[in-house]
Design a protein around this motif. Structure first.
Motif, PDB file in Angstrom:
ATOM      1  N   UNK A 146       0.762  -1.226   0.025  1.00  0.00           N
ATOM      2  CA  UNK A 146      -0.078  -0.143   0.023  1.00  0.00           C
ATOM      3  C   UNK A 146       0.676   1.335   0.007  1.00  0.00           C
ATOM      4  N   UNK A 147       2.108   1.056   0.032  1.00  0.00           N
ATOM      5  CA  UNK A 147       3.032   2.282   0.119  1.00  0.00           C
ATOM      6  C   UNK A 147       3.296   2.883  -1.404  1.00  0.00           C
ATOM      7  N   UNK A 148       3.214   1.677  -2.131  1.00  0.00           N
ATOM      8  CA  UNK A 148       3.480   1.870  -3.526  1.00  0.00           C
ATOM      9  C   UNK A 148       2.341   1.889  -4.304  1.00  0.00           C
ATOM     10  N   UNK A 149       1.149   1.572  -3.791  1.00  0.00           N
ATOM     11  CA  UNK A 149      -0.007   1.481  -4.789  1.00  0.00           C
ATOM     12  C   UNK A 149      -0.846   2.088  -3.848  1.00  0.00           C
ATOM     13  N   UNK A 157      -4.617  -5.129  -0.331  1.00  0.00           N
ATOM     14  CA  UNK A 157      -3.320  -5.487   0.040  1.00  0.00           C
ATOM     15  C   UNK A 157      -3.240  -5.687   1.650  1.00  0.00           C
ATOM     16  N   UNK A 158      -3.530  -4.586   2.161  1.00  0.00           N
ATOM     17  CA  UNK A 158      -3.762  -4.081   3.403  1.00  0.00           C
ATOM     18  C   UNK A 158      -4.667  -5.399   4.055  1.00  0.00           C
ATOM     19  N   UNK A 159      -5.888  -5.657   3.569  1.00  0.00           N
ATOM     20  CA  UNK A 159      -6.619  -6.556   3.953  1.00  0.00           C
ATOM     21  C   UNK A 159      -6.039  -8.004   4.150  1.00  0.00           C
ATOM     22  N   UNK A 160      -5.246  -8.393   2.867  1.00  0.00           N
ATOM     23  CA  UNK A 160      -4.818  -9.517   2.632  1.00  0.00           C
ATOM     24  C   UNK A 160      -3.660  -9.657   3.997  1.00  0.00           C
ATOM     25  N   UNK A 161      -2.864  -8.828   4.055  1.00  0.00           N
ATOM     26  CA  UNK A 161      -1.991  -8.924   5.072  1.00  0.00           C
ATOM     27  C   UNK A 161      -2.719  -9.147   6.446  1.00  0.00           C
ATOM     28  N   UNK A 186      -7.674   3.768   8.752  1.00  0.00           N
ATOM     29  CA  UNK A 186      -7.304   5.008   8.274  1.00  0.00           C
ATOM     30  C   UNK A 186      -7.894   4.863   6.893  1.00  0.00           C
ATOM     31  N   UNK A 187      -7.994   3.815   6.106  1.00  0.00           N
ATOM     32  CA  UNK A 187      -8.626   3.470   4.632  1.00  0.00           C
ATOM     33  C   UNK A 187      -9.889   3.701   4.674  1.00  0.00           C
TER      34      UNK A 187
END
Length: 309
Positions: A146-149, A157-161, A186-187
């Motif tokens: 999420x830092x690069x997209x 990706x955050x949810x997958x992590x 925060x999202x």
């Protein structure tokens, strides 16, 4: 803009000093990190190299490369990672994943997000499909993406992590869960889904406080209160911010973002006279932040105006 998200925690995972004996260090590479002092971390990794062989040696070299990247010595980081890459054909999955992560972080820090994204995705795939799976490194990759997209892709990706970290018993995966929860909250907040964000903020708060780390725990409580303000629950939010203020006073410190939130909440409760000194305190502290002044001059000017009214 809200209180800055714990940057990677991105850099908020300040680990303990190395305590393990040499025979255990292979399992404890992450505990050798002191992210606030990359040079000291480099020396720890170099000291451990003397007794290291094969995959362990390669892992240590990737971490030395990361210390270069953190100091913006990108050419040295890439050169060392080139050395690691030459040995990867005969290496196991762990140094290969660490290589991908650190090459990706180096690209990201130097502004090449496209190259970083491809490497982080490859790191996720390799870590997740290894036998046994390398959950901690997979979660690390999911945390970096999420830092690069941005937008929905980053949120996915955050949810997958989060999903993997919640299911995992891997210490590194579990250690990354508070930061992932914070980012997910925060999202949701940024999407104005405040009611959905609040329980995630609270889960992140509990996770951070369970680690005993500060200021991460206080920042997580601040975020809960900030979400309560978005929900219009001003009194509840104010109680939390006052508790934070007292905690900082007891620690002999202060926080400009806490002052700002107290001021905003008092103003929302139609108590401008009480808000004014808090706006002034916020200006006094936040006005010293050159980065904030550069990014949000209008925000600081508003605080100055409200401090004088």
């Amino acid at each position: 803009m809200t209180y800055p998200r714990p940057p990677v925690v991105r850099a908020l995972f300040v680990c303990a000093l190395l305590l393990a004996p040499p025979t255990a260090r292979a399992l404890d590479i992450d505990t050798m990190w002191e992210y606030a002092d990359a040079a000291a971390s480099e020396q720890r990794f170099r000291s451990a190299l003397g007794a290291a062989q094969d995959d362990i040696r390669l892992e240590l070299l990737t971490q030395i490369a990361r210390t270069f990247s953190l100091r913006r010595r990108f050419s040295e980081a890439h050169a060392l990672l080139d050395e690691v890459r030459q040995a990867l054909p005969s290496a196991g999955p762990r140094p290969r994943v660490r290589y991908l992560l650190e090459r990706g972080r180096t690209f990201n820090s130097s502004g090449d997000k496209a190259s970083a994204k491809a490497l982080f995705i490859e790191a996720w795939q390799l870590a997740a499909t290894s036998t046994p799976p390398l959950d901690g490194l997979a979660v690390d990759a999911a945390h970096m993406l999420p830092i690069v997209v941005s937008g929905d892709e980053g949120a996915q990706w955050t949810a997958r992590g989060i999903d993997l970290a919640r299911r995992s018993t891997d210490a590194k995966a579990r250690a990354l869960l508070p930061a992932l929860l914070n980012n997910h909250a925060w999202n949701l907040h940024d999407a104005r889904r405040f009611a959905d964000a609040l329980p995630v903020f609270r889960e992140a708060e509990a996770a951070w406080h369970a680690t005993g780390r500060q200021p991460q725990g206080r920042i997580a409580t601040w975020a809960v209160a900030r979400c309560l303000r978005s929900l219009g629950e001003f009194e509840a939010a104010l109680r939390l911010q006052f508790e934070l203020e007292r905690g900082y006073v007891q620690a002999g410190a202060s926080d400009g973002y806490v002052f700002e939130e107290i001021a905003e909440l008092l103003l929302a409760l139609d108590r401008p006279a009480q808000a004014r000194p808090y706006f002034k305190c916020a200006v006094d502290v936040l006005g010293q932040d050159a980065g904030l002044a550069r990014r949000e001059p209008a925000r600081l000017q508003r605080l100055r105006d409200l401090a004088q009214e």
